[in-house]
Every structure is written in C-alpha cells, then in structure tokens.
Scaffold this motif. Structure first.
Motif, mmCIF file in Angstrom:
data_model
loop_
_atom_site.group_PDB
_atom_site.id
_atom_site.type_symbol
_atom_site.label_atom_id
_atom_site.label_comp_id
_atom_site.label_asym_id
_atom_site.label_seq_id
_atom_site.Cartn_x
_atom_site.Cartn_y
_atom_site.Cartn_z
ATOM 1 N N ASP B 256 0.756 -1.181 0.106
ATOM 2 C CA ASP B 256 -0.018 -0.001 0.111
ATOM 3 C C ASP B 256 0.885 1.225 -0.084
ATOM 4 O O ASP B 256 1.528 1.474 0.854
ATOM 5 C CB ASP B 256 -1.157 -0.136 1.191
ATOM 6 C CG ASP B 256 -1.696 1.098 1.295
ATOM 7 O OD1 ASP B 256 -1.681 1.996 0.383
ATOM 8 O OD2 ASP B 256 -2.606 1.221 2.322
ATOM 9 N N ASP B 258 0.532 4.207 0.585
ATOM 10 C CA ASP B 258 0.135 5.354 1.772
ATOM 11 C C ASP B 258 0.791 4.683 3.193
ATOM 12 O O ASP B 258 0.874 5.741 3.842
ATOM 13 C CB ASP B 258 -1.149 5.608 1.711
ATOM 14 C CG ASP B 258 -1.892 6.214 0.356
ATOM 15 O OD1 ASP B 258 -0.939 6.794 -0.317
ATOM 16 O OD2 ASP B 258 -2.963 5.951 0.194
ATOM 17 N N TYR B 269 5.715 4.392 -7.083
ATOM 18 C CA TYR B 269 5.356 5.227 -7.890
ATOM 19 C C TYR B 269 5.786 5.337 -9.180
ATOM 20 O O TYR B 269 5.096 5.317 -10.399
ATOM 21 C CB TYR B 269 5.105 6.689 -7.048
ATOM 22 C CG TYR B 269 4.264 7.705 -7.730
ATOM 23 C CD1 TYR B 269 2.786 7.657 -7.380
ATOM 24 C CD2 TYR B 269 4.494 8.398 -8.888
ATOM 25 C CE1 TYR B 269 1.978 8.513 -7.929
ATOM 26 C CE2 TYR B 269 3.632 9.301 -9.219
ATOM 27 C CZ TYR B 269 2.317 9.390 -8.912
ATOM 28 O OH TYR B 269 1.330 10.470 -9.477
ATOM 29 N N ASN B 275 -0.566 -1.629 -10.412
ATOM 30 C CA ASN B 275 -1.257 -1.107 -9.142
ATOM 31 C C ASN B 275 -0.872 0.438 -8.989
ATOM 32 O O ASN B 275 -1.656 1.231 -8.734
ATOM 33 C CB ASN B 275 -0.486 -1.670 -8.052
ATOM 34 C CG ASN B 275 -1.321 -2.830 -7.644
ATOM 35 O OD1 ASN B 275 -2.404 -3.178 -8.253
ATOM 36 N ND2 ASN B 275 -0.881 -3.585 -6.594
ATOM 37 N N SER B 276 0.215 0.658 -9.420
ATOM 38 C CA SER B 276 0.817 2.242 -9.574
ATOM 39 C C SER B 276 -0.018 2.856 -10.598
ATOM 40 O O SER B 276 0.042 4.115 -10.316
ATOM 41 C CB SER B 276 2.386 2.089 -9.632
ATOM 42 O OG SER B 276 2.963 1.530 -10.100
ATOM 43 N N TYR B 279 -3.173 3.639 -9.595
ATOM 44 C CA TYR B 279 -3.137 4.622 -8.525
ATOM 45 C C TYR B 279 -3.160 6.133 -9.149
ATOM 46 O O TYR B 279 -3.622 6.934 -8.646
ATOM 47 C CB TYR B 279 -1.955 4.262 -7.541
ATOM 48 C CG TYR B 279 -1.798 5.312 -6.320
ATOM 49 C CD1 TYR B 279 -2.337 4.939 -5.254
ATOM 50 C CD2 TYR B 279 -0.886 6.480 -6.473
ATOM 51 C CE1 TYR B 279 -2.102 5.979 -4.013
ATOM 52 C CE2 TYR B 279 -0.772 7.197 -5.242
ATOM 53 C CZ TYR B 279 -1.225 7.129 -4.131
ATOM 54 O OH TYR B 279 -1.033 7.602 -3.010
ATOM 55 N N GLN B 280 -2.258 6.133 -10.051
ATOM 56 C CA GLN B 280 -2.070 7.548 -10.935
ATOM 57 C C GLN B 280 -3.405 7.823 -11.298
ATOM 58 O O GLN B 280 -3.840 8.817 -11.532
ATOM 59 C CB GLN B 280 -0.756 7.391 -11.793
ATOM 60 C CG GLN B 280 0.543 7.312 -10.928
ATOM 61 C CD GLN B 280 1.656 6.871 -11.657
ATOM 62 O OE1 GLN B 280 1.518 6.747 -12.870
ATOM 63 N NE2 GLN B 280 2.674 6.562 -11.239
ATOM 64 N N ARG B 282 -6.549 7.045 -10.517
ATOM 65 C CA ARG B 282 -7.276 7.567 -9.529
ATOM 66 C C ARG B 282 -7.074 9.001 -9.071
ATOM 67 O O ARG B 282 -7.730 9.770 -8.594
ATOM 68 C CB ARG B 282 -7.021 6.755 -8.021
ATOM 69 C CG ARG B 282 -8.248 5.743 -7.930
ATOM 70 C CD ARG B 282 -8.313 4.921 -6.958
ATOM 71 N NE ARG B 282 -7.712 3.772 -7.458
ATOM 72 C CZ ARG B 282 -6.892 2.874 -6.872
ATOM 73 N NH1 ARG B 282 -6.108 3.293 -5.671
ATOM 74 N NH2 ARG B 282 -6.232 1.844 -7.303
ATOM 75 N N GLU B 283 -5.601 9.423 -8.881
ATOM 76 C CA GLU B 283 -5.188 10.685 -8.888
ATOM 77 C C GLU B 283 -5.856 11.798 -9.742
ATOM 78 O O GLU B 283 -6.266 12.889 -9.210
ATOM 79 C CB GLU B 283 -3.646 10.848 -8.872
ATOM 80 C CG GLU B 283 -3.062 10.306 -7.585
ATOM 81 C CD GLU B 283 -1.583 10.385 -7.502
ATOM 82 O OE1 GLU B 283 -0.999 10.405 -6.606
ATOM 83 O OE2 GLU B 283 -0.902 10.652 -8.758
#
Lengths: 364, 435
Positions: B256, B258, B269, B275-276, B279-280, B282-283
């Motif tokens: 995770d 965070d 990142y 997954n990354s 994540y990006q 989602r940003e």
C-alpha cells in the motif's frame, strides 16, 4: 599386417599422435551437435510448455444453451472432452434483491472450489463465516460483513460471505452460492458452462467444433482474446526460437567446417607422404573420410547427450517441467554431423590432388 | 622487427588468417543476434499480449452494481453513476502516460430499435472506435480498434464524431450516423450492411457487422457521441477499459503506497506496475474506481517471464557454443604453427616474445572479426524482427563493446592454451618434424 590392420593402425595413430588436433575437431563437431540437439528438443516441446502457461487465464470456452438448462446428456460429453486437461464449471444465474437496501444483485450458483480453481488470478480474502463467494463491489455496496437477506421472488435466504474476491470483471458485482443451495432456492439449473481447455490453440478449436456439431442447440464460444493471444504468443515465440536456433546452428556449422577444412589442409605433408608411398587417391580419400567420420560420430554422440541435458535443464529451470530427450533426433544429428565432417574433410583433398606430392613435400 | 613479423604473418598466411577471421566473425554475429533478440523479446511479446485487451478498468466509484447475465445488461444507463468523458484525456497525462497504449469508454443501455423486419430490443453501446483526441499539444487516437484487437468487422468501421463538447448537436432529420450491428443480432433479425434502423427518432446506418465473441455480438455499437445524444446523457461514460504496458507484479507492487516511507513510495510510484498506474489514474479521476483486470494482468507477467527466460537461457547456450567454436578454431590454427614457434625459439626468441606476437595477432583478428560479426548479427536481428514481429529489433550500441570484449577474451583463451602447448616442445624436435 593386412591392409585393414594397417588402415586401422594409421587411423588411431593419426588421432593419438596429434591429440590436440583430434580434440579440437572433436570439440567443434560436439558443439554443433549439442546446440542443434538442444534447440530442436526445446522447439519440439515449446508449444505444449508455453500453452500450459495460459492455464491461469481462466475459462477459454463458454458453452451456453439458448433455452432451458444444460442436461446431463449434454454435460457428460463436455466433461469427457475436457477430462484430465482442464475444468468444467456449470453456472446458473438469477437476479436477487437485497431486502434492506433494495439493491439488485446477480447471484450465481456453481461449485465454488472449481470456480476458484478456474480463476487462479482472482485475489481472494478468506472470511470463514459462511459459504458464499462475494465479489468485491458487492461487498462494498451491501453493508459490509453483515448477513444479507437476498430475495428471489418469494424465496428469501440469508447470505453469509465466506470469502471476498477481486477480479476486475463483471464478477465483482456478483455473489456465488454453492450450486445445490442455489438450485433449491431458485429452482434454476445451470444453463452456462465455463470451460478451461488446456492445449494448443488448434486442439482447442477442434474440441469446440466437435462439441458444436454433436449438440447443435448449444453454443460453444472460445473466449477470443485469450485464444488469440495464446496463438500469437506461442506462434511468435516458436518462430523466434526456430529462427534464432537456425542462425546459431548454421553459423556454428560454418565455423566447424572452416576449422575442419583448415586442419586437413595443414596435413598436406601426410597426404603427400601417403601418395609418394604409392597410395591411390581412393585410399587416401577413404582414409581421411574414415578419420573424419569417426571423430564426427564421437562428437555427435557427445553432443546429443549434452544437448538433451541442456534442453532438460532449460525446461526445469524455466518451465518447472523438464523437456524430455527426443530419441527421434539422435539419427538426424548423427547423420548430419558425419555428413558435414565428410564434406569438410574430403573437399580440400580435391584441391591437394591437383598438386604433385613432391611439390608439397618440398614445401612449395 | 615485431611489427614486421606481425605484418608478414598476416601477409603470408592469408588462408589461416581468413579461417580464424571467419570463425570469429561467425561466432560474434551469433552473439550479437542472440543478445539483441534475447533482450528485445520481452518488449515484443509484451506487445503481442496487448491483444488480451485492457488490463485496467475504470468505473464510477458510487456506481450501482452491474446487473449483467450472459452479456445482457439489465441495468438502465440512467440508474448508475457516470464519469465525465471530458476528464478521460487526463489519463494520458499521468506519470506513466506513455505506457497507456489506449483506452476505450463505454456507455450502454437497452433500447428498442425498429428495422425493416420489425422492431427488436438490444443494447445500444457507445464507444470510441479510433477517436482522435488531444491532450495538451499531443494528438493521439484511441478506441476499441487498438484496445480490443480481436474485434473484427465485416464491412466498414464507423466514423467517430468530434471530441465533446466541440461536436455540434446534429440535425435529427438529416444525419444518419454509421453504427455496427453485432453478428448474432444481425443473424437473428436479418440485418445487413447498408440497412437503416431507427431508435428514438434517430436513423442509423449499419456500416458493418461486428464479431467479438462476447456480449457485443448481440448489440448495436455506435460512436460514443451518437450514443450519448440518443440516450440524452451528454459527456457521460459508464466504464473505461485501459490497455497499459505494465511490469509484472511482485511482492513490492502489492504494497500500500500510503504506508510506505517517502523514498520507497517514490520507487513504487515510479515503477510501471498495474497497481501504481491504477493509483495514478485515481489521482486524476478522483471519483473513479480503478481495478486491474486480474485475469489479464496477473497472467501476462507469467507468460512474459517464461518467454524471456527461455530466450535468456538459449542466448547463454548459444554464446557458450560460439565461444567454444571460436576457441577451437583459434587453437586449431595455432597448433599447426609449432614449426614457427620452434624456429622463433631456436633463433633466440623468449617465450614472452612468442606469446606477444601470437596474442597481438589474435587481438587484431578479434577486433576485425568482432566488428564484422556485429554488422552481420545486427542484420540478422533486424531480419528476425521484421519477419516475425513486423517491427525492427534495436541492437543497442553497448552490444558492440560487449561483442568486441567477448571476441578478445575468447580468441585469447583459445590461442593462449595452444601457444603454451606449442612452446613446451623442444624446438629441435619440432623443427625435425617429430612432435
């Protein structure tokens, strides 16, 4: 001493006295035989080995029936086709409503162990409360952890999540119940069978068409993106391995021929002495040929053993399953090596035959 | 004197030298071609695996559950939440934007169509086929034709309409946009290419019959902006599938972000894990839920590593074989030169001097053979790339250095043994020809 004994003695002495020369020739033949054996052995088994890697992609064939459930008469032959090389999971679906929230949710009935075996890519969190397999989005939307009252028409059941899974597909919005519970509850039998068929792309195609022909009312559809990707990856990898091996084998072969030819040319004094002592062209030719053939044979046998060993080990290291030696390759490898050595050693003799032995001996 | 010996040796022993040169060049072209193919195969197979389709899927975070059985969507489009289409180009702007090979938005609803053989109910699916879009100054095109390469059309792919909201609302009376009819639907309701169907007052022309092997076979597939207008949901999409080039997942990828230390988080990142990348995305799309299509994402890494592993091992085997073959060739040419060694030694040359001469010769041969082999190997790698993958295999310049060093090493090893052997004999015996 008979002629044959003399010839034999000449052969072994020639190899023994100049051990280095015999050894370099032997090594170069063995290298060719090794790499050719290893490459061909791997190539012959590659399709099967790589196809196995596509197991994890889940169902690659979906059988559906337009109306009514799949009967035993239909499921038995499907099971027979897949027997031992895949998985058949009959699934039934119905739409239920969660009583408290009023959310509509698709509920499936299936053998849950088989379903999970079929989809090894799912990430599953075990909860150990109940028996239901719950999609991640369902778990998020319905009050988490709690017992859900799912209604199918008038029948209501409480669902206890036993495990929650992430799939990234439509299944994330579904709940799966054990098939027997589901059938009792909804009176619905499976009309879909998810099938994973292992094998080469063409084998899968053959099995699908066989099913379609024997049961016209069924629709068997390959999951095209998976079968196509498998065909593309397996096909292209095979081509690359073949092309690369062909290049390597041909180039190393040339290298060996150059070495061999050169070492025969270096022996022009031997040649001239034999001729001066009265040996016929034929006798000299057959002497050199016999020597080359013997060396090549020894080198090829060593190369076959070594090459099979390398292929075996590459299979173990890379695919976790050994690639067995191919006995069928032995003969071509032996014959090829001997033939190559014969050509490489007798071709330069033709050149030497045009020169007077005396000239060679004088060092001209 | 040394230079003259060297020069004369090359001038007088052309045949021997050319055999050695040939052997080195052949060996080094094997090395070049195999290293090039072996290092590039991962990228090439990765491209092939994109035909598995999208590996990430984006849905609105507060969307209701999908109600979808056997490919039939039973949830009305108005019921769920949607993502604004105009935000989607931001996907191209994330850190790993260049790894996004394409994305395709979807909007679907069950509609009643009327054709020349009566009316029928089917899903109307709106998507990009090959929509031209702009992000900043970069213009790109994306849609199902790149993301779902297994979709085939008999007939013509429809035209996409201009980017929202630049597209002026078309005149319902005159426009007849092109759409595709799914193969099963077309067979059931006898729809053919060129037919016109009507939905909600719109006339649509069937430009082709679509075959996908999935749910779209029983649907009408229209350009997204047409579907949005017909459904009265401008700028809305329900689902976006994204095809991204990713690095196979490992234990670190599952962490995770965070909860990681800042340095580790940066490393996470900046690795192109699914997954990354999720994540990006989602940003930039805060109201979206981004999930990996695990079936695709979890397995392609495995297939990829098997193929790359195989090529790596094969490359190693080929390199070893080439090294042995070259060494044997070098040894063979030097072994035949005992008389020379004998002569030099009887004239008073030290072992050092003899070794220096032979090794310098070998060095020259190695460099020349290495260069020739590099050129030939590059050519072979190009041929393999073009004939099998339809794109060239780039040979990195570093390979040249590697090949030259390897050539030097292998020829030295091959010659050194043979030279040492030749020097061990008594010069007189060698010159008499008894050795």
């Amino acid at each position: 001493m008979s002629r044959h004994q003399l010839l034999l003695r000449l052969l072994f002495k020639a190899a023994w006295v100049r051990k280095d020369r015999a050894l370099t020739a032997l090594i170069s033949v063995a290298v060719v035989a090794t790499i050719a054996t290893a490459a061909l052995t791997i190539y012959s088994d590659l399709e099967g080995k790589l196809s196995r890697e596509f197991r994890g992609f889940g169902a690659n064939v979906v059988v559906t029936k337009a109306s009514g459930p799949l009967t035993g008469d239909e499921l038995i032959p499907i099971n027979q086709v897949v027997e031992g090389r895949g998985e058949v999971v009959p699934v039934a679906y119905a739409i239920g409503t969660e009583r408290r929230s009023g959310i509509r949710v698709v509920v499936g009935g299936a053998d849950l162990d088989k379903l999970r075996r079929l989809n090894p890519a799912w990430s599953v969190t075990q909860l150990n409360q109940g028996s239901a397999l719950v999609g991640a989005r369902v778990a998020e939307k319905l009050s988490p952890g709690g017992d859900w009252q799912i209604a199918f028409g008038s029948a209501v059941t409480s669902v206890h999540p036993g495990a929650i899974f992430h799939s990234g597909s439509d299944d994330d919005s579904r709940i799966y119940l054990p098939l027997t519970d589901f059938e009792k509850l909804t009176n619905t039998q499976p009309s879909t069978a998810l099938i994973r068929l292992e094998g080469r792309p063409d084998e899968i195609q053959v099995a699908v068409s066989a099913l379609m022909i024997s049961f016209p009312e069924l629709e068997a559809k390959p999951v095209r993106q998976i079968t196509q990707a498998q065909a593309a990856v397996v096909g292209k990898t095979r081509s690359v391995v073949l092309a690369a091996s062909a290049i390597v084998v041909v180039l190393i072969m040339l290298c060996m021929v150059a070495t061999f030819t050169s070492s025969v040319l270096e022996r022009r004094r031997d040649f001239a002495v034999m001729k001066a002592l009265g040996a016929s062209n034929r006798a000299v030719n057959s002497f050199f040929a016999a020597e080359a053939a013997l060396l090549a044979l020894a080198g090829a046998v060593a190369g076959y053993v070594l090459g099979s060993g390398i292929a075996f080990w590459i299979g173990k290291a890379n695919f976790d399953a050994a690639i067995p030696p191919q006995p069928l390759l032995l003969l071509p490898v032996l014959l090829g090596s001997v033939l190559l050595a014969l050509i490489a050693s007798t071709a330069p003799l033709k050149l030497l035959q045009q020169i007077q032995p005396a000239a060679i001996l004088r060092g001209e | 004197m040394f230079l003259r010996l060297l020069f004369e040796s090359f001038r007088r022993q052309k045949r021997r030298k050319s055999v050695a040169l040939l052997a080195i060049a052949l060996g080094m072209s094997i090395a070049t071609a195999m290293i090039a193919v072996g290092t590039d195969i991962g990228d090439k197979i990765s491209q092939e695996l994109r035909s598995l389709g999208a590996n990430l899927v984006i849905t609105p975070i507060d969307d209701t559950l999908d109600v979808n059985i056997g490919g039939v969507n039973l949830k009305p489009a108005s019921e769920g939440a949607s993502i604004p289409e105009s935000d989607l180009v931001k996907i191209k702007g994330i850190f790993w934007g260049h790894n996004i090979k394409g994305y395709a938005p979807f909007l679907s609803n069950e509609e009643t169509f009327s054709g020349k053989n009566g009316s029928f109910k089917a899903d109307l699916i709106g998507t990009y086929f090959a929509q031209t879009l702009k992000y900043g100054k970069e213009q790109f095109s994306t849609g199902v034709r790149t993301v779902n390469p297994w979709w085939t059309v008999e007939g013509q792919w429809p035209q996409d309409y201009a980017e929202w909201p630049m597209w002026p609302t078309p005149d319902i009376a005159t426009a007849t946009p092109d759409v595709l009819a799914g193969g099963k639907l077309a067979a059931t309701f006898h729809i053919a290419t060129g037919d016109q169907i009507e939905v909600g007052g719109w006339r649509l022309r069937i430009s082709g019959i679509l075959s996908t092997g999935g749910a779209e076979d029983q649907a009408i597939v229209a350009p997204l902006h047409i579907a949005q207008t017909i459904l009265g949901l401008p700028n809305a999409v329900q689902r976006v599938t994204v095809s991204a080039l990713t690095k196979p997942e490992d234990a670190f990828a599952r962490k995770d972000p965070d909860k990681l230390s800042p340095a580790m988080r940066d490393r996470w990142y900046c690795s192109p894990y699914a997954n990354s990348i999720a994540y990006q995305i989602r940003e930039v799309l805060p109201n979206a839920r981004v999930e990996q299509v695990r079936q695709v994402e979890q397995n392609q890494g495995k297939v990829l590593s098997r193929v790359s592993g195989l090529m790596l091992l094969l490359t190693l085997a080929a390199l070893l074989a080439a090294a042995l073959a070259v060494s044997a060739a070098m040894a063979a040419t030097i072994l035949e030169r005992r008389q020379e060694v004998g002569l030099m030694k009887s004239l008073g040359a030290s072992n050092m001097a003899v070794a220096a001469l032979f090794l310098t010769e070998a060095g020259f041969l190695a460099v020349a053979g290495g260069l020739a082999g590099f050129v030939a190997g590059t050519f072979l790698a190009h041929r393999i790339g073009h004939s099998i993958f339809g794109s060239s295999i780039i040979v990195h310049p570093v390979v040249l250095a590697v090949v030259i060093v390897a050539a030097l090493l292998v020829t030295f090893l091959g010659s050194a043994g043979a030279v040492r052997k030749a020097m061990r004999f008594d010069p007189a015996v060698v010159l008499r020809g008894d050795a």
